[in-house]
Design an enzyme around this catalytic site. Sequence first.
Site, PDB file in Angstrom:
ATOM      1  N   HIS A 327       3.592   9.466  -1.934  1.00  0.00           N
ATOM      2  CA  HIS A 327       3.899  10.278  -3.118  1.00  0.00           C
ATOM      3  C   HIS A 327       2.630  10.831  -3.756  1.00  0.00           C
ATOM      4  O   HIS A 327       2.565  11.012  -4.965  1.00  0.00           O
ATOM      5  CB  HIS A 327       4.682   9.453  -4.146  1.00  0.00           C
ATOM      6  CG  HIS A 327       5.936   8.849  -3.592  1.00  0.00           C
ATOM      7  ND1 HIS A 327       6.920   9.614  -3.018  1.00  0.00           N
ATOM      8  CD2 HIS A 327       6.349   7.562  -3.503  1.00  0.00           C
ATOM      9  CE1 HIS A 327       7.899   8.826  -2.610  1.00  0.00           C
ATOM     10  NE2 HIS A 327       7.584   7.579  -2.877  1.00  0.00           N
ATOM     11  N   HIS A 356       5.561   2.074  -4.138  1.00  0.00           N
ATOM     12  CA  HIS A 356       6.010   0.675  -4.049  1.00  0.00           C
ATOM     13  C   HIS A 356       4.838  -0.274  -3.873  1.00  0.00           C
ATOM     14  O   HIS A 356       4.653  -0.916  -2.832  1.00  0.00           O
ATOM     15  CB  HIS A 356       7.031   0.530  -2.927  1.00  0.00           C
ATOM     16  CG  HIS A 356       8.235   1.396  -3.145  1.00  0.00           C
ATOM     17  ND1 HIS A 356       9.064   1.816  -2.149  1.00  0.00           N
ATOM     18  CD2 HIS A 356       8.735   1.929  -4.296  1.00  0.00           C
ATOM     19  CE1 HIS A 356      10.026   2.580  -2.649  1.00  0.00           C
ATOM     20  NE2 HIS A 356       9.843   2.667  -3.948  1.00  0.00           N
TER      21      HIS A 356
END
Length: 467
Positions: A327, A356
């Site tokens: 991301h 994450h």
Amino acid sequence: MGLLGLFVFVFPVLGLILNEAVLSNGGTTSSFVRKVEKTIDMPLDSDVFRVPSGYNAPQQVHITQGDLEGKGVIISWVTQEEPGSNTVLYWSKHDKQKSSAEGKYRTYKFYNYTSGYIHHCTIKNLKFNTKYYYEVGIGNTVRQFWFRTPPKVGPDVPYTFGLIGDLGQSYDSNITLTHYEHNPTKGHALLFVGDLSYADNYPFHDNVRWDTWGRFTERSTAYQPWIWTAGNHELDFVPEIGETVPFKPYTHRYPVPYKASGSTAPFWYSIKRASAYIIVLSSYSAYGKYTPQFKWLEAEFPKVNRSETPWLIVLMHSPWYNSYNYHYMEGETMRVMYEPWFVKYKVDMVFAGHVHAYERSERISNVAYNIVNGVCTPIHDQSAPVYITIGDGGNLEGLATNMTEPQPKYSAYREASFGHAILDIKNRTHAYYSWHRNQDGYAVEADSLWFFNRVWNPMDDSTTASS
Ligand SMILES: [Fe+2]
């Protein structure tokens, strides 16, 4: 130690130090090595997903703040067999009789799924700092829970928030929630930075996984408010199967008190709670100039009175500062729009998820660039927030382990482990923050930091790392 021994000992160490200086100007990349296992969702027949017994028993019970200041609460639950009663009975131990409030229920369809009866009931004008018991399922199977309202908003009110992001419903998600519950520093309310159920990872976004997530988290969400932020896994936008209304399951299930802060949509809003002012933003709603979110935030920052709420916290899903190779730069366009305000209004901390893993930044800003001047490097800035990525709840997509190297200067600490954090506000000047990885005992802090409030400690350095 002989001369030879000294050489053998000193040179590798010296080499390491030199290496460090040459290769990296950043902070700490944790050397913690996590046992590599696949992160998988708990099966549908798991204990944590069990439907409560009794005819039409309320399930998926959850609460969130129901007004601007914490005297209100929204209570939500689902009944499966029939709508049943919309009534919530509630009382404190000082009350001679139970009070009652009426909610409403709604249902929705998603492709071939039809929801149960989703009830929401807002209770307002409760007493501050009071334990309330409440009952739902009146007339069929009654279930009882309790919560405690926060103290009246004020600058020196201590308050403890938990922080979880990207939780999902894997075995690791269950460990994260258990660690949060057993942390000796008890969170009174939880700031959730988006990506709840990950139902959208199933064929046709199988909404049964929204129901299982509601039952899994009930053991916490029924007893303390979770403050919701919308993530990309709340979008559920699937035009190929006719589902063209973004956020449909999320908005039907998880209401927030957005109107109380003058917002026009449930994806961006603010609340005050104890000594904190919490602004929730939406990475997945329009945020450019002239948009509703932009106009709301522009008007919102000047409303924050640091004499009343010294701590200014922002929640969003997609991080602005992220040195993982996942991301990467997804938060960049929002950063360009809003970062000057964050610096001007001295936001204390920004919590995001999406990636994450865990990462904490230095106090940095990057607001000098104006297209032609080429000045586009993050710099240390004592007016800037600390950015914390806490998308490490443990969902089925697994960990983000791949990082950019060397660690950028702005990154203070990063580690690819699942966990949760605690923000323990002591008074107007001090707050203690700690991050807890799931592999450790409940009391172990893997990363921690004292926050010195810059509005009330103008002479102090603003943060001191203790990890
Ligand atoms: Fe996400």
